[in-house]
Design an enzyme around this catalytic site. Structure first.
Site, PDB file in Angstrom:
ATOM      1  N   GLY A   1      36.242  39.054  52.603  1.00 29.19           N
ATOM      2  CA  GLY A   1      36.352  40.174  53.745  1.00 29.19           C
ATOM      3  C   GLY A   1      37.214  41.432  53.308  1.00 29.19           C
ATOM      4  O   GLY A   1      37.656  41.072  52.923  1.00 29.19           O
TER       5      GLY A   1
ATOM      6  N   SER B   1      40.538  43.922  53.794  1.00 27.83           N
ATOM      7  CA  SER B   1      42.167  43.649  53.485  1.00 27.83           C
ATOM      8  C   SER B   1      42.023  44.072  55.145  1.00 27.83           C
ATOM      9  O   SER B   1      41.643  44.670  56.272  1.00 27.83           O
ATOM     10  CB  SER B   1      42.429  44.792  52.836  1.00 27.83           C
ATOM     11  OG  SER B   1      43.731  45.475  53.359  1.00 27.83           O
TER      12      SER B   1
ATOM     13  N   GLY C   1      42.266  38.840  58.007  1.00 29.26           N
ATOM     14  CA  GLY C   1      42.657  37.039  58.186  1.00 29.26           C
ATOM     15  C   GLY C   1      42.552  36.251  56.852  1.00 29.26           C
ATOM     16  O   GLY C   1      42.770  35.250  57.310  1.00 29.26           O
TER      17      GLY C   1
ATOM     18  N   SER D   1      43.952  35.505  54.353  1.00 31.88           N
ATOM     19  CA  SER D   1      45.589  34.584  53.830  1.00 31.88           C
ATOM     20  C   SER D   1      45.948  34.050  54.434  1.00 31.88           C
ATOM     21  O   SER D   1      46.626  33.077  55.016  1.00 31.88           O
ATOM     22  CB  SER D   1      46.095  35.558  53.224  1.00 31.88           C
ATOM     23  OG  SER D   1      45.873  36.180  51.930  1.00 31.88           O
TER      24      SER D   1
ATOM     25  N   SER E   1      36.767  40.271  47.118  1.00 32.49           N
ATOM     26  CA  SER E   1      35.878  40.446  46.694  1.00 32.49           C
ATOM     27  C   SER E   1      34.171  40.846  47.074  1.00 32.49           C
ATOM     28  O   SER E   1      33.439  40.278  47.514  1.00 32.49           O
ATOM     29  CB  SER E   1      35.494  38.614  46.136  1.00 32.49           C
ATOM     30  OG  SER E   1      35.963  37.895  47.066  1.00 32.49           O
TER      31      SER E   1
END
Length: 222
Positions: free
Chosen positions: A56, A58, A61, A63, A130
């Site tokens: 997704g 930057s 959410g 991390s 990614s």
């Protein structure tokens, strides 16, 4: 153009891997059949391993979800490992930049490290932008499609920008950061993710519960 470079880079890497594997087969005495296997590790840990790959924008959410999920699984007795930009870019990938080639190599190394964790019976949570199908396909191929759960964190870019305490989106819009995903570089949404989570609509608890519903049946040993 950027996607063409990334596709070409992946093809070059696959070619190089084939050459290296051929050389290894000729020059290295095989020991894999003598090592303890994945099933041995899974039986020891009382769990099955899997890769949960969060993709997704930057600030979407990724991390935050991985950290919350790790805590919930830990409380249930499952051993996990998080891989994200902080522990990868500061260590094994600290010699890589953000060119198209380096972005591909970044994900390739992450996938290879993730594969080692999977083979050790550990539930692995990877949180990386990614941004396209080529890169995610490469990661899934390295890890093994049957062990690869793609989770698309689909939070809209407006919300991602609102959360951006580092001001990265603002810098990208001023041209201070080149090839910033979502602003000056594209993001391709996964076509068939195992799960889609919009953290602007779901609470953290709701998102984690959906993740648990997906993952627990795949990792528990009856």
């Amino acid at each position: 153009m950027e996607q063409d470079k990334e596709k070409e880079g992946i093809e070059n890497i696959n070619c190089q891997l084939s050459i290296v594997n051929c050389q290894l087969n000729k020059n290295v005495y095989p020991i894999f059949d003598k090592m303890m296997g994945r099933s041995d590790k899974e039986q020891l840990l009382g769990q099955r391993s899997v890769m949960v790959w969060f993709t997704g924008l930057s600030g979407s959410g990724k991390s935050t979800l991985a950290i919350a999920l790790e805590r919930e699984l830990h409380q249930r007795g499952y051993l996990c490992r998080i891989l994200d930009g902080d522990n990868i870019r500061s260590g094994i990938n600290n010699n890589l930049g953000f060119s198209a080639e380096d972005r591909i190599e970044n994900i390739r190394r992450i996938a290879e490290v993730g594969k080692l964790f999977i083979d050790s019976g550990i539930v692995t949570l990877a949180a990386f932008i990614s941004p396209n199908d080529y890169i995610r396909e490469m990661a899934g191929t390295i890890i093994g499609k049957e062990d690869f759960l793609e989770v698309y964190v689909s939070t809209p870019i407006e919300e991602c920008e609102r959360r951006d305490v580092k001001g990265l989106y603002a810098k990208a819009r001023r041209g201070e950061i080149r090839d910033f995903t979502g602003v000056s570089a594209p993001f391709e949404a996964p076509v068939h993710p195992a799960l889609t989570l919009d953290t602007s609509l779901l609470t953290l608890e709701e998102s984690v519960q959906k993740l648990l519903n997906l993952i627990i049946p795949k990792i528990e040993i009856n």
